[in-house]
Design a protein around this motif. Structure first.
Motif, PDB file in Angstrom:
ATOM      1  N   ASN A  38       0.830  -1.211   0.000  1.00 48.83           N
ATOM      2  CA  ASN A  38       0.000   0.000   0.000  1.00 48.83           C
ATOM      3  C   ASN A  38       0.859   1.255   0.000  1.00 48.83           C
ATOM      4  O   ASN A  38       0.508   2.261  -0.635  1.00 48.83           O
ATOM      5  N   GLU A  97      -2.762  12.633   1.579  1.00 43.95           N
ATOM      6  CA  GLU A  97      -3.816  12.549   0.563  1.00 43.95           C
ATOM      7  C   GLU A  97      -3.757  11.216  -0.175  1.00 43.95           C
ATOM      8  O   GLU A  97      -4.797  10.636  -0.499  1.00 43.95           O
ATOM      9  N   ASN A 136      -2.747   8.296   0.976  1.00 41.10           N
ATOM     10  CA  ASN A 136      -3.314   7.239   1.816  1.00 41.10           C
ATOM     11  C   ASN A 136      -4.837   7.258   1.784  1.00 41.10           C
ATOM     12  O   ASN A 136      -5.488   6.218   1.620  1.00 41.10           O
ATOM     13  N   THR A 137      -5.414   8.432   1.949  1.00 39.71           N
ATOM     14  CA  THR A 137      -6.874   8.512   1.976  1.00 39.71           C
ATOM     15  C   THR A 137      -7.477   8.197   0.610  1.00 39.71           C
ATOM     16  O   THR A 137      -8.568   7.635   0.528  1.00 39.71           O
ATOM     17  N   ALA A 138      -6.761   8.522  -0.484  1.00 40.73           N
ATOM     18  CA  ALA A 138      -7.246   8.185  -1.820  1.00 40.73           C
ATOM     19  C   ALA A 138      -7.327   6.674  -2.006  1.00 40.73           C
ATOM     20  O   ALA A 138      -8.131   6.183  -2.795  1.00 40.73           O
ATOM     21  N   LEU A 139      -6.507   5.945  -1.256  1.00 46.48           N
ATOM     22  CA  LEU A 139      -6.542   4.478  -1.299  1.00 46.48           C
ATOM     23  C   LEU A 139      -7.560   3.897  -0.324  1.00 46.48           C
ATOM     24  O   LEU A 139      -7.676   2.674  -0.199  1.00 46.48           O
ATOM     25  N   GLY A 140      -8.283   4.763   0.369  1.00 39.74           N
ATOM     26  CA  GLY A 140      -9.254   4.299   1.346  1.00 39.74           C
ATOM     27  C   GLY A 140      -8.621   3.857   2.654  1.00 39.74           C
ATOM     28  O   GLY A 140      -9.217   3.068   3.404  1.00 39.74           O
ATOM     29  N   LEU A 141      -7.435   4.378   2.932  1.00 35.50           N
ATOM     30  CA  LEU A 141      -6.675   3.986   4.116  1.00 35.50           C
ATOM     31  C   LEU A 141      -6.515   5.177   5.052  1.00 35.50           C
ATOM     32  O   LEU A 141      -6.638   6.332   4.633  1.00 35.50           O
ATOM     33  N   GLU A 197      -4.793   8.128   7.231  1.00 39.85           N
ATOM     34  CA  GLU A 197      -3.595   8.944   7.040  1.00 39.85           C
ATOM     35  C   GLU A 197      -2.429   8.391   7.856  1.00 39.85           C
ATOM     36  O   GLU A 197      -1.298   8.344   7.385  1.00 39.85           O
TER      37      GLU A 197
END
Length: 224
Positions: free
Chosen positions: A117, A133, A135-140, A142
Motif C-alpha cells: 500500500n 492525501e 493514503n486517503t485516496a486508497l481508502g486507508l 492517514e
C-alpha cells in the motif's frame, strides 16, 4: 484512565513480557559501530514481531532516551531518499547509545498501511498528491499506527519514565494516554533532500511535526 490500563481493549500493560535477549553488534554503512541488546516479547496486543534495541546504559541517572521507529524497508534497508527514515534511524541509534536508552523497532510499514500500500501511495504522490492525501485516496487512514504494543514493551523492560526522541507529537500523546510518563520530547535532526522535501513539508503542515525546513526547501516543496 488508570495508568496500568491500555486504551485499546483495556489490556493491562503487564500482559506483555520479555521473550528473548540477545547481543548484536551493529554496523552502519558509514562505518559507525555499536553493540545492542535485542529484546523480543510475548503477549503484545497487536501480535506483531516488534523488537527493542537496548543501547548504552539505560539505567543511567537520567530518564532513558527512547525512540519509536516505524519500520521502513525502502528507507532503512535500501536507502530511499523519498523519506527521512534511514537517516533518522542512524541518528537515533547513536544518540541513544551515547545517553542510554531503547529504540523500539515497530513493524508498522507505511504509517501502518503495509509495504504494498505504501508503494501504491508513492505512485499517487508521483501524480501530485501528498503523503496523507495518497493514503486517503486508497481508502486507508492517514496514519494507522497504534502505540499500545510500544507501551507494553517499555513496561516489560521496566521503563516507567523516558525522554522521547521524535518530531511527531502523536507519539508522545499516545504514550501519555497509555500511562507512560514522557518527561521531555527531544526532536530528531532534519534530513531534507530534493526527493523528500514535499514529504517533510506535508508532515510539518498537516500533522504538526516539529520539522524546521530551510526556507529554500519549503519553497521547493510548495512549488513541487
Amino acid at each position: 484512565m488508570d495508568a496500568t490500563t491500555l486504551s485499546a481493549g483495556h489490556t493491562p500493560l503487564a500482559d506483555a513480557s520479555v521473550r528473548t535477549r540477545v547481543t548484536i553488534p551493529l554496523r552502519f554503512a558509514d562505518g559507525y559501530e555499536v553493540t545492542a541488546e535485542a529484546v523480543t516479547f510475548r503477549g503484545l496486543a497487536d501480535g506483531r514481531e516488534h523488537v527493542a534495541l537496548v543501547l548504552g546504559d539505560p539505567s543511567a541517572p537520567t530518564a532513558p532516551l527512547v525512540r519509536l521507529h516505524s519500520e521502513c524497508l525502502t528507507g532503512d534497508v535500501f536507502g530511499s531518499a523519498r523519506c527521512d527514515c534511514g537517516p533518522q534511524l542512524r541518528e537515533a541509534v547513536q544518540r541513544i547509545a551515547e545517553t542510554g536508552g531503547v529504540l523500539l523497532y515497530l513493524r508498522q510499514e507505511g504509517r501502518g498501511i503495509g509495504l504494498y500500500n505504501k508503494l501504491d501511495a508513492y505512485a499517487l504522490q508521483d501524480a501530485g498528491l501528498d503523503t496523507y492525501e495518497a493514503n486517503t485516496a486508497l481508502g486507508l487512514p492517514e496514519d494507522g499506527r497504534d502505540y499500545t504494543a510500544a507501551a507494553q514493551m517499555l513496561t516489560a523492560l521496566g521503563v516507567t519514565e523516558l525522554d522521547l526522541l521524535t518530531n511527531n507529537p502523536d507519539k508522545a500523546q499516545q504514550l501519555r494516554d497509555l500511562g507512560v510518563a514522557v518527561r521531555f520530547v527531544r526532536p530528531t535532526g532534519v534530513f531534507a533532500t530534493d526527493s523528500n522535501v514535499r514529504y517533510l513539508h506535508a508532515k510539518a503542515e498537516h500533522t504538526h511535526h516539529t520539522i524546521e525546513l530551510p526556507a529554500t526547501a519549503a519553497l521547493a516543496a510548495l512549488a513541487g
